[in-house]
Design an enzyme around this catalytic site. Structure first.
Site, mmCIF file in Angstrom:
data_model
loop_
_atom_site.group_PDB
_atom_site.id
_atom_site.type_symbol
_atom_site.label_atom_id
_atom_site.label_comp_id
_atom_site.label_asym_id
_atom_site.label_seq_id
_atom_site.Cartn_x
_atom_site.Cartn_y
_atom_site.Cartn_z
ATOM 1 N N ARG A 212 3.992 -4.530 -13.664
ATOM 2 C CA ARG A 212 5.076 -4.125 -12.660
ATOM 3 C C ARG A 212 4.900 -4.512 -11.357
ATOM 4 N NH1 ARG A 212 6.667 2.035 -13.239
ATOM 5 N NH2 ARG A 212 4.822 2.397 -12.179
ATOM 6 N N LYS B 286 8.995 -1.673 -7.302
ATOM 7 C CA LYS B 286 8.108 -0.628 -6.809
ATOM 8 C C LYS B 286 7.814 -0.709 -5.152
ATOM 9 C CE LYS B 286 5.083 3.242 -7.802
ATOM 10 N NZ LYS B 286 5.895 4.165 -7.695
ATOM 11 N N GLU C 133 18.161 7.872 -11.339
ATOM 12 C CA GLU C 133 16.971 8.461 -11.326
ATOM 13 C C GLU C 133 16.965 9.707 -10.573
ATOM 14 O OE1 GLU C 133 13.423 5.856 -11.136
ATOM 15 O OE2 GLU C 133 14.586 4.720 -9.762
HETATM 16 C C1 LIG Z 1 11.505 5.386 -8.388
HETATM 17 C C2 LIG Z 1 10.332 5.814 -9.402
HETATM 18 N N1 LIG Z 1 10.936 6.077 -10.610
HETATM 19 C C3 LIG Z 1 10.363 6.357 -11.667
HETATM 20 C C4 LIG Z 1 8.876 6.479 -11.591
HETATM 21 C C5 LIG Z 1 7.829 6.690 -12.759
HETATM 22 O O1 LIG Z 1 7.180 5.762 -13.270
HETATM 23 P P1 LIG Z 1 5.758 5.810 -14.003
HETATM 24 O O2 LIG Z 1 6.260 6.748 -15.123
HETATM 25 O O3 LIG Z 1 5.501 4.344 -14.276
HETATM 26 O O4 LIG Z 1 5.015 6.474 -13.073
HETATM 27 C C6 LIG Z 1 8.307 6.314 -10.376
HETATM 28 C C7 LIG Z 1 6.807 6.658 -10.146
HETATM 29 O O5 LIG Z 1 6.224 5.498 -10.061
HETATM 30 C C8 LIG Z 1 9.359 6.184 -9.141
HETATM 31 O O6 LIG Z 1 8.457 5.959 -8.000
#
Ligand SMILES: Cc1ncc(COP(=O)(O)O)c(C=O)c1O
Length: 339
Positions: free
Chosen positions: A80, A183, A219
């Protein structure tokens, strides 16, 4: 082991002994450097400061009952970060270098991995930014990659705690063909106004809708959304949300537990049909949603009328954390032991 009050650690930053760093210069990454400083020396014209050339990751190391330190699907975080780097035209960090940095920084700070049973974990924060000086809007020629760690308490001390969410239509976190799938720091900056407003109103977080039609769920703040109805785990498909590794894993666990799974658009109008809803991500694993409030329509959607998480949410949460801590066999091959 460091002398910390492990059972009462906040979900915040605590200094550890070392971090690791690599620099991209002249077209290649340097070998890892170990630093004992919490600070970075940064050029005033670095592209990371001005033009948002920045991306990060977040994952955790878990101490098992057997005294072994476990990482959960770290290669997914590496991939990622690679994709986020390409998303804002930065030099991507090779998966091998990412892994080497992770293992090195954990071993150097092993005394900060919280003990099994405390509910705390070692949070790992890989960070990549444009460190080369640019004044025009263009990608930098130099990049810095840092991985630091900090022990964190559980997001909710009660373990799994139902929370209230507020739907926002006033703020968009990301546009459909923008950077929402990466991210990168800019998405978080864009989300802050809505998150702060929701928190001031007594909500745990905000639910962003798709920026184009304001019709579908995107989200829940920094976490993915899921809903459960008719023995089906449903989660949004959108080109502006981050692909959560927790959500990817819950989808597999749900299938393994006999639930059907669907990844598709979820209209706000469908909210009354769900029996359970939740937000998922590394920080809290799952936050069951007790109530979603839509200030525009004045509608409230209630899920945990008895104040407790729903039965599927509970089962999904337990299975995932049991795998992460090594309390049940790693049948999906998601765990790497840090020797
Ligand atoms: C915007 C966003 N969505 C979803 C997630 C959840 O992702 P993960 O399960 O990989 O931590 C995160 C955290 O990393 C995030 O910042």
């Amino acid at each position: 082991m460091e002398n910390l009050d492990w059972n009462n650690l906040p979900f915040g930053y605590i200094k550890t002994d070392f971090n690791v760093r690599s620099y991209y210069r002249n077209g290649k990454w340097t070998s890892l450097e170990v630093s004992d400083s919490e600070f970075i020396n940064i050029h005033i014209a670095a592209s990371g400061l001005h033009y948002g050339q920045e991306a990060f990751e977040g994952l955790k190391a878990y101490m098992g009952k057997d005294g072994k330190v476990r990482l959960f699907r770290w290669e997914e975080n590496a991939k990622r970060l690679f994709s986020s780097a390409e998303g804002v035209v930065m030099a991507p960090v090779p998966v091998d270098l990412f892994g080497e940095a992770l293992f090195k920084v954990i071993k150097l700070n092993k005394k900060y991995v919280p003990p099994y049973g405390s509910g705390a974990t070692l949070y790992i924060r890989p960070l990549l930014y444009g460190s080369g000086a640019e004044v025009g809007v263009k990608p930098a020629l130099e990049y810095t990659f840092i991985v630091f760690v900090t022990p964190v308490g559980p997001y909710f001390r009660e373990g799994i705690k139902p929370v209230n969410m507020l739907i926002t239509r006033d703020v968009d976190r990301a546009a459909p063909k923008g950077t929402g799938i990466f991210k990168v720091g800019g998405n978080y900056a864009a989300s802050l106004r809505a998150i702060v407003a929701a928190k001031c109103g007594g909500y745990a977080n905000v639910i962003f809708l798709d920026a184009k039609e304001k019709k579908y769920i995107d989200e829940c703040g920094p976490a993915n959304f899921f809903g459960i109805k008719n023995n089906t785990y449903v989660t949004p498909k959108s080109e502006s949300i981050l692909n959560s590794i927790t959500n990817m894993s819950l989808l597999e666990i749900a299938r393994d537990m006999g639930l059907k799974t669907e990844r598709r658009q979820i209209a706000v109008d469908e909210l009354p049909e769900f029996e359970e809803t939740g937000a998922c991500g590394t920080a809290a694993v799952i936050s069951p949603i007790a109530k979603i409030v839509d200030p525009e329509t004045n509608k409230t959607y209630d899920y945990c009328k008895d104040g407790k998480p729903g039965p599927w949410t509970r089962k999904l949460y337990d299975r995932l954390i049991n795998i992460q801590y090594g309390d049940e066999p790693d049948k999906f091959g998601w765990i790497t032991i840090v020797d």
